[in-house]
Design a protein around this motif. Structure first.
Motif, PDB file in Angstrom:
ATOM      1  N   TYR A   1      -1.586  -5.253  -1.282  1.00  9.38           N
ATOM      2  CA  TYR A   1      -1.800  -4.063  -1.056  1.00  9.38           C
ATOM      3  C   TYR A   1      -2.257  -3.498   0.502  1.00  9.38           C
ATOM      4  CZ  TYR A   1      -5.213   0.048  -1.076  1.00  9.38           C
ATOM      5  OH  TYR A   1      -5.740   1.274  -1.162  1.00  9.38           O
ATOM      6  N   ALA A   2      -2.964  -4.355   1.198  1.00  9.42           N
ATOM      7  CA  ALA A   2      -3.047  -4.054   2.775  1.00  9.42           C
ATOM      8  C   ALA A   2      -1.729  -4.050   3.296  1.00  9.42           C
ATOM      9  CB  ALA A   2      -3.907  -5.150   3.249  1.00  9.42           C
ATOM     10  N   LEU A   3      -0.913  -4.658   3.158  1.00 11.83           N
ATOM     11  CA  LEU A   3       0.512  -4.983   3.760  1.00 11.83           C
ATOM     12  C   LEU A   3       1.158  -3.487   3.501  1.00 11.83           C
ATOM     13  CD1 LEU A   3       2.479  -6.554   5.432  1.00 11.83           C
ATOM     14  CD2 LEU A   3       3.508  -7.473   3.422  1.00 11.83           C
ATOM     15  N   ARG A   4       0.883  -3.070   2.154  1.00 12.10           N
ATOM     16  CA  ARG A   4       1.761  -1.826   1.950  1.00 12.10           C
ATOM     17  C   ARG A   4       1.158  -0.498   2.714  1.00 12.10           C
ATOM     18  NH1 ARG A   4       2.916   2.746   1.039  1.00 12.10           N
ATOM     19  NH2 ARG A   4       3.886   3.710  -0.777  1.00 12.10           N
ATOM     20  N   ARG A   5      -0.238  -0.780   2.903  1.00 20.28           N
ATOM     21  CA  ARG A   5      -0.965   0.549   3.584  1.00 20.28           C
ATOM     22  C   ARG A   5      -0.702   0.386   5.146  1.00 20.28           C
ATOM     23  NH1 ARG A   5      -5.150   3.027   1.048  1.00 20.28           N
ATOM     24  NH2 ARG A   5      -5.388   4.188   3.046  1.00 20.28           N
ATOM     25  N   ALA A   6      -0.690  -0.662   5.471  1.00 17.24           N
ATOM     26  CA  ALA A   6      -0.700  -0.909   7.207  1.00 17.24           C
ATOM     27  C   ALA A   6       0.667  -0.914   7.631  1.00 17.24           C
ATOM     28  CB  ALA A   6      -1.626  -2.140   7.582  1.00 17.24           C
ATOM     29  N   VAL A   7       1.472  -1.995   6.936  1.00 19.57           N
ATOM     30  CA  VAL A   7       2.778  -2.003   7.652  1.00 19.57           C
ATOM     31  C   VAL A   7       4.097  -1.266   6.947  1.00 19.57           C
ATOM     32  CG1 VAL A   7       4.473  -3.912   8.150  1.00 19.57           C
ATOM     33  CG2 VAL A   7       2.100  -4.538   8.335  1.00 19.57           C
ATOM     34  N   LEU A   8       4.020  -0.978   5.651  1.00 18.83           N
ATOM     35  CA  LEU A   8       5.392  -0.253   4.907  1.00 18.83           C
ATOM     36  C   LEU A   8       4.584   0.645   4.196  1.00 18.83           C
ATOM     37  CD1 LEU A   8       6.863  -3.756   3.605  1.00 18.83           C
ATOM     38  CD2 LEU A   8       7.372  -2.704   5.700  1.00 18.83           C
ATOM     39  N   PRO A   9       3.990   1.858   4.934  1.00 26.63           N
ATOM     40  CA  PRO A   9       3.290   3.018   4.060  1.00 26.63           C
ATOM     41  C   PRO A   9       4.637   3.891   3.713  1.00 26.63           C
ATOM     42  CG  PRO A   9       3.440   3.439   6.814  1.00 26.63           C
ATOM     43  CD  PRO A   9       3.764   1.871   6.342  1.00 26.63           C
ATOM     44  N   GLY A  10       5.845   3.869   4.242  1.00 27.40           N
ATOM     45  CA  GLY A  10       6.873   4.444   3.747  1.00 27.40           C
ATOM     46  C   GLY A  10       7.795   4.228   2.517  1.00 27.40           C
ATOM     47  N   THR A  11       7.570   2.985   2.124  1.00 21.30           N
ATOM     48  CA  THR A  11       8.284   2.198   1.347  1.00 21.30           C
ATOM     49  C   THR A  11       8.051   3.119  -0.153  1.00 21.30           C
ATOM     50  OG1 THR A  11       6.889   0.455   0.895  1.00 21.30           O
ATOM     51  CG2 THR A  11       8.670   0.141   2.301  1.00 21.30           C
ATOM     52  N   ASP A  12       9.117   2.916  -1.423  1.00 18.85           N
ATOM     53  CA  ASP A  12       8.868   3.372  -2.601  1.00 18.85           C
ATOM     54  C   ASP A  12       7.741   2.442  -3.114  1.00 18.85           C
ATOM     55  OD1 ASP A  12       9.828   5.035  -4.844  1.00 18.85           O
ATOM     56  OD2 ASP A  12      10.143   3.150  -5.679  1.00 18.85           O
TER      57      ASP A  12
ATOM     58  N   LEU B   1       7.143   2.157  -6.421  1.00 19.48           N
ATOM     59  CA  LEU B   1       7.537   1.205  -7.700  1.00 19.48           C
ATOM     60  C   LEU B   1       8.293   0.072  -7.172  1.00 19.48           C
ATOM     61  CD1 LEU B   1       8.721   4.145 -10.198  1.00 19.48           C
ATOM     62  CD2 LEU B   1       6.811   2.410 -10.127  1.00 19.48           C
ATOM     63  N   ALA B   2       9.281   0.439  -6.143  1.00 21.37           N
ATOM     64  CA  ALA B   2      10.102  -0.919  -5.594  1.00 21.37           C
ATOM     65  C   ALA B   2       9.214  -2.023  -5.042  1.00 21.37           C
ATOM     66  CB  ALA B   2      11.063  -0.181  -4.704  1.00 21.37           C
ATOM     67  N   TYR B   3       8.141  -1.422  -4.012  1.00 23.64           N
ATOM     68  CA  TYR B   3       7.242  -2.296  -3.429  1.00 23.64           C
ATOM     69  C   TYR B   3       6.446  -2.852  -4.465  1.00 23.64           C
ATOM     70  CZ  TYR B   3       3.505  -4.190  -0.476  1.00 23.64           C
ATOM     71  OH  TYR B   3       2.925  -5.049   0.145  1.00 23.64           O
ATOM     72  N   THR B   4       5.840  -2.237  -5.305  1.00 28.01           N
ATOM     73  CA  THR B   4       5.076  -2.936  -6.307  1.00 28.01           C
ATOM     74  C   THR B   4       6.082  -4.292  -7.220  1.00 28.01           C
ATOM     75  OG1 THR B   4       3.907  -1.023  -6.824  1.00 28.01           O
ATOM     76  CG2 THR B   4       3.706  -2.758  -8.565  1.00 28.01           C
ATOM     77  N   ALA B   5       6.967  -3.840  -7.451  1.00 32.02           N
ATOM     78  CA  ALA B   5       8.154  -4.714  -8.374  1.00 32.02           C
ATOM     79  C   ALA B   5       8.262  -5.860  -7.352  1.00 32.02           C
ATOM     80  CB  ALA B   5       9.278  -4.078  -8.522  1.00 32.02           C
ATOM     81  N   ALA B   6       8.738  -5.641  -5.883  1.00 31.40           N
ATOM     82  CA  ALA B   6       8.896  -6.901  -5.270  1.00 31.40           C
ATOM     83  C   ALA B   6       7.546  -7.614  -4.890  1.00 31.40           C
ATOM     84  CB  ALA B   6       9.457  -6.454  -3.951  1.00 31.40           C
ATOM     85  N   ALA B   7       6.354  -6.996  -4.625  1.00 30.97           N
ATOM     86  CA  ALA B   7       5.042  -7.799  -4.386  1.00 30.97           C
ATOM     87  C   ALA B   7       4.977  -8.380  -5.804  1.00 30.97           C
ATOM     88  CB  ALA B   7       4.054  -6.686  -4.128  1.00 30.97           C
ATOM     89  N   ALA B   8       4.905  -7.914  -6.935  1.00 25.28           N
ATOM     90  CA  ALA B   8       4.779  -8.893  -8.208  1.00 25.28           C
ATOM     91  C   ALA B   8       5.641  -9.941  -8.138  1.00 25.28           C
ATOM     92  CB  ALA B   8       5.011  -7.698  -9.431  1.00 25.28           C
ATOM     93  N   GLY B   9       6.702  -9.744  -8.018  1.00 26.09           N
ATOM     94  CA  GLY B   9       7.891 -10.964  -7.900  1.00 26.09           C
ATOM     95  C   GLY B   9       7.415 -12.056  -6.882  1.00 26.09           C
ATOM     96  N   VAL B  10       7.022 -11.533  -5.516  1.00 27.17           N
ATOM     97  CA  VAL B  10       6.363 -12.620  -4.738  1.00 27.17           C
ATOM     98  C   VAL B  10       5.221 -13.191  -5.028  1.00 27.17           C
ATOM     99  CG1 VAL B  10       5.728 -12.705  -2.302  1.00 27.17           C
ATOM    100  CG2 VAL B  10       7.761 -11.264  -2.733  1.00 27.17           C
ATOM    101  N   LEU B  11       4.252 -12.542  -5.534  1.00 25.13           N
ATOM    102  CA  LEU B  11       3.088 -13.016  -6.009  1.00 25.13           C
ATOM    103  C   LEU B  11       3.243 -14.018  -7.342  1.00 25.13           C
ATOM    104  CD1 LEU B  11       0.764  -9.904  -6.136  1.00 25.13           C
ATOM    105  CD2 LEU B  11       0.838 -11.934  -4.538  1.00 25.13           C
ATOM    106  N   ALA B  12       4.283 -13.737  -8.078  1.00 22.81           N
ATOM    107  CA  ALA B  12       4.479 -14.605  -9.192  1.00 22.81           C
ATOM    108  C   ALA B  12       4.895 -15.960  -8.785  1.00 22.81           C
ATOM    109  CB  ALA B  12       5.541 -13.962 -10.272  1.00 22.81           C
ATOM    110  N   ALA B  13       6.091 -15.903  -7.688  1.00 18.62           N
ATOM    111  CA  ALA B  13       6.523 -16.983  -7.192  1.00 18.62           C
ATOM    112  C   ALA B  13       5.435 -17.816  -6.290  1.00 18.62           C
ATOM    113  CB  ALA B  13       7.853 -16.705  -6.164  1.00 18.62           C
TER     114      ALA B  13
END
Length: 912
Positions: free
Chosen positions: A150-161, A163-175
């Motif tokens: 969540y912090a990475l999304r707010r601070a570094v990648l604020p302009g990303t989609d 849903l797409a970021y949540t999907a990618a983050a969920a995949g990374v977290l699962a791995a």
């Protein structure tokens, strides 16, 4: 217990010796338990004195007065969970609230340091065997990784989609969580967390790509497939349960979405994609059911069967959805029903029986839903003819509004009946049909015929023909249920068919089928209680060879009958069933009898509907009633048991309707129709006289007797005709009462009818003299009382003569008190005097009392005017004086009067 003692107890010992051995062993066990308790108390004391260095305490020593409400591991887990929760809340608050007060370096440093520390601490704790603490810290670490994303999304990648970021983050977290669980092999939370996080990437990626509901459903179904693989391959229950729950959630959502898309599709092309989605879901569910390890537990069986049923329903929805778009709207339900029927062919594949049962249950649910959908059309076909009662012989009724899709209701019912009847016989994996299933198939087939007139909007003639045909078919099945024995495996094995020598419908069976094989038991089977199959009784049939339909003619075991237990012994001589065919339990239902009862109920319902429908026109009335009477008479002759009795009674009812219709067609008045209706009880009485003591005769005569009240009601406006109707009915009842089997109730009814006929005739002639009404009833009553006294001298005079005398004396006495003439009191007094003298002469209580009271009251009535005149002529003081003298005289002779009264009572008591 020592081996010698066990050997001694295993041998056959006298009860006293065995009891001494048991008491000795109990004393030894009590002494050993006391030594163990003393040793345990010493060890606990030594551990407390040594302190914490001596090692962990084996547990708290509970006194008898207190009890611990929680265990130490439970308290530890609560504290750890509470601490981890508070730390997680603090981390969330820090990330969301205090994040903006720090620079980018500080943020990265804080998050990195805390996350690394939280991920590394559980590994160190595991090395020290602090498993619970490690689990709590690991849970905190998982929450911190989510906050890092969540912090990475707010601070570094604020302009990303999002849903797409949540999907990618969920995949990374699962791995990451899966790898972390592999690194810390003793941790249990990371891997289930990875499974839960893995549910988001594919569906959210499909949504972010602008996919439709079908695309999202495909992504969810793919995720469910991965969950199934994890659930089947995981070794720990803590991973299998979350994976299974996630598979059910995501797979269920995708199947519901596919069903909604299939139902809303308007063309065959639009229904292909939902059908593929449903078929893929069905394949996944069936694969999961097939690969799930089978066990004897009820939960495992329910899980496998439920998955197979879900897969079957999804396959039916897929195929039915495509067929629905290719046929007219009224044929939507038959399309799904055809898909369900085709699914029954799947039970021929080699698969676990639980899976096949689930597929059969899915098909059965669709068949049941289709039958319930068509039920309103059947009800309309049965109740619709009742509208004719509003205008009898006024023409066919106007057709009512049929339910939606009514045109296909007969097809649906016929297909369901055929599937219920044929599937268990053609498909070996389906259990054999039971009487309930066979009766249901019969009802559905009959319902299809009943619903046909409504579905096809047939005119009066064809509709009546269909109703009568359904009635005839059902009545034929009820009269002769053995006609379907060739199609009924359970009917050929009807309980008791080989023992009683009579089929379930009551018809006699050939002598070969009625013979029971005689069983001869070997000496070992009769003397040794533990004899095995070698000592089993053998059946040796006697007489001619068995009938082809009997169980003995087919020694091969039934496909659905479990083999006999190895240790089961033979029965007594004459009770052993044929080899390979265990005798059904005595409480097993009889298929033929159940079929006969079901068919009879169907015949009565459709026959009633046909009779009501026939009231639309005169020709239809005579046609319907004539055919129904002929069918009932044929069934009464050919059937047995209850079916024969009911058929005979319905024949009487139909004959009554036919007679009434004939009289009404001749335009006869109501009292003439009443006279015509008496032909029915007269004919029933003649038939009963011919049948004698036949069991059907009473039911036929009682049913015919119910016509008499109808005839009386029709003749009531015309008193002379009413008197004639009552008299003729009395003649029929009297003829029934004098038969050899003696029906006392008919005799009482005849007497009542004759008396009523006489009174109605007298009233119609203007006769108001009470003796004209009472004497015709008194003379026969006294004659019957005289006959009763001659045949039974012990009978009371009140029973023999009381009703006859009371019927004349009481009405005449009431009339005499209001009669100003002298003729009636004189004649009544003479009659009462004669009755009194006869009672005194014959020592009969009833004539003496009734005659004496009547005579006294008549005398009082005659003396009353003179008494009144005398009282008016006497002085006013004389009546009180006479009353006082009377009281003095009674008081002076009180005891003598009591003795006189007692003597009179005893004399009266000795009379009859």
């Amino acid at each position: 217990m020592p081996r010698t003692t066990l050997d001694a107890m295993d041998n056959a010992l006298p009860p006293a010796e065995e009891l001494r051995l048991i008491d000795r062993e109990l004393v030894r066990l009590d002494a050993h338990r006391a030594r163990l308790l003393a040793r345990r108390a010493w060890l606990l004391t030594a551990l407390r004195a040594a302190g914490p260095a001596a090692g962990p305490s084996p547990g708290p020593v509970r006194s008898r007065g207190t009890a611990a409400e929680t265990s130490p591991p439970g308290a530890q887990n609560v504290l750890l969970a509470l601490g981890g929760t508070l730390l997680a809340i603090a981390a969330v608050a820090f990330t969301v609230v205090s994040w903006g007060h720090m620079g980018i370096g500080g943020r990265a440093l804080v998050l990195g340091a805390v996350t690394v520390a939280a991920l590394g601490t559980p590994l160190l704790l595991l090395r020290r065997k602090l498993v619970s603490t490690a689990e709590s810290v690991a849970a905190l670490a998982l929450v911190l990784t989510v906050l890092d994303a969540y912090a990475l999304r707010r601070a570094v990648l604020p302009g990303t989609d999002t849903l797409a970021y949540t999907a990618a983050a969920a995949g990374v977290l699962a791995a990451v969580w899966a790898g972390y669980a592999r690194a810390g092999g003793g941790l249990r939370l990371p891997l289930p967390g990875a499974v839960v996080a893995g549910q988001l990437p594919l569906p959210l990626w499909a949504l972010s790509a602008g996919g439709s509901a079908g695309a999202v459903a495909w992504a969810a179904l793919a995720t469910a497939g991965l969950d199934v693989l994890i659930a089947l391959g995981a070794r720990r229950k803590g991973v299998r349960a979350p994976a299974a729950a996630c598979a059910v959630a995501t797979g269920g959502w995708s199947l519901l979405t596919g069903l909604w898309l299939s139902v809303s599709a308007a063309s065959p092309a639009a229904s292909v994609e939902p059908a593929l989605l449903l078929l893929a879901g069905a394949a996944l569910a069936l694969a999961a059911a097939w690969r799930t390890p089978a066990s004897a537990s009820a939960s495992a069986i329910a899980t496998i069967g439920g998955l197979a049923a879900i897969g079957g329903l999804a396959a039916i929805a897929a195929l039915g959805g495509v067929l629905r778009t290719a046929v007219p709207p009224d044929w939507a339900v038959p399309a799904y029903l055809l898909s369900a029927a085709s699914l029954l062919a799947a039970v021929r594949i080699r698969a676990p029986r639980v899976v096949l049962t689930g597929l059969g249950a899915a098909s059965g649910l669709v068949h049941l839903a289709s039958a319930l959908w068509a039920a309103p059309v059947v009800l309309l076909g049965l109740t619709g003819p009742a509208a004719v009662l509003e205008n009898v012989w006024g023409g066919p009724p106007a057709p009512g509004a049929a339910p939606p899709g009514a045109a296909t209701a007969p097809v649906v019912l016929a297909v369901v009946a055929a599937a219920l009847w044929v599937a268990p016989r053609l498909l070996p994996a389906v259990p054999p049909p039971r009487p309930a299933g066979e009766c249901a198939a019969l009802v559905l087939a009959w319902s299809a015929a009943v619903a046909a007139p409504v579905a096809l909007s047939l005119p009066l003639g064809p509709a009546l023909a269909v109703q009568l045909s359904a009635t005839a078919a059902a009545l034929a099945q009820a009269a002769r249920p053995s006609l379907a024995a060739a199609l009924l495996p359970t009917a050929r094995r009807a309980p008791g068919a080989g023992r009683s020598g009579r089929a379930a419908d009551g018809t006699a069976t050939p002598p070969e089928a009625a013979r029971t094989p005689r069983a001869t038991a070997s000496p070992e089977a009769t003397t040794s209680p533990g004899a095995t199959g070698s000592a089993r009784a053998t059946a040796t049939p006697t007489g001619s060879p068995p009938h082809p339909g009997s169980p003995a003619a087919d020694p091969a075991p039934d496909d659905h009958t479990p083999p006999e237990a190895p240790g089961r012994t033979g029965g007594a001589a004459g009770a052993a069933p044929p080899a390979g065919r265990p005798e059904p339990p005595p409480y097993a239902p009889d298929p033929l009898r159940a079929l006969a009862a079901t068919a009879l109920a169907c015949a009565l319902l459709s026959g009633t509907a046909a009779a009501l429908l026939g009231l639309a026109t005169r020709p239809a009335t005579f046609t319907a009633l004539g055919v129904l009477v002929a069918l009932g008479a044929t069934a009464a002759v050919t059937a047995r048991g209850l079916v024969r009795t009911v058929a005979a009674c319905t024949t009487v009812v139909g004959s009554t309707g036919l007679v009434a219709a004939t009289a009404a067609a001749a335009e006869l008045p109501g009292h003439r129709i009443a006279l015509a209706l008496l032909a029915v009880p007269a004919g029933a009485a003649l038939l009963g006289a011919r049948l004698g003591r036949h069991p059907v005769a009473p039911a036929v005569e009682v049913t015919a007797a119910a016509v008499v009240p109808i005839a009386v009601a029709l003749a009531a406006p015309n008193p002379p005709a009413l008197a004639l109707v009552l008299a003729l009915a009395g003649v029929v009842a009297a003829g029934t009462a004098v038969r050899a089997e003696r029906r006392p109730l008919a005799g009482y009814a005849a007497a009542a009818l004759f008396v009523a006929a006489t009174w109605v005739r007298l009233a119609a002639s203007g006769v108001d003299t009470p003796e004209a009404y009472t004497l015709p009833a008194t003379v026969p009553a006294l004659a019957l009382g005289l006959l009763r006294r001659r045949t039974d001298p012990s009978a009371s005079s009140w029973t023999a003569y009381g009703p006859g005398l009371g019927a004349t004396l009481v009405p005449s006495l009431l009339a005499a008190w209001g009669d100003a003439g002298w003729q009636r009191p004189l004649l009544l007094g003479l009659a009462a005097l004669g009755v009194t003298l006869a009672g005194a002469r014959r020592r009969l209580r009833a004539p003496l009392v009734l005659g004496g009271l009547t005579l006294a009251l008549v005398a009082l009535h005659e003396l009353a005017p003179y008494v009144v005149q005398a009282v008016d002529a006497l002085p006013r003081w004389l009546p009180p004086a006479l009353a006082g003298l009377l009281l003095l005289a009674v008081g002076a002779t009180y005891e003598q009067r009591l003795r006189d009264v007692r003597r009179f009572r005893e004399s009266l008591g000795r009379m009859r």
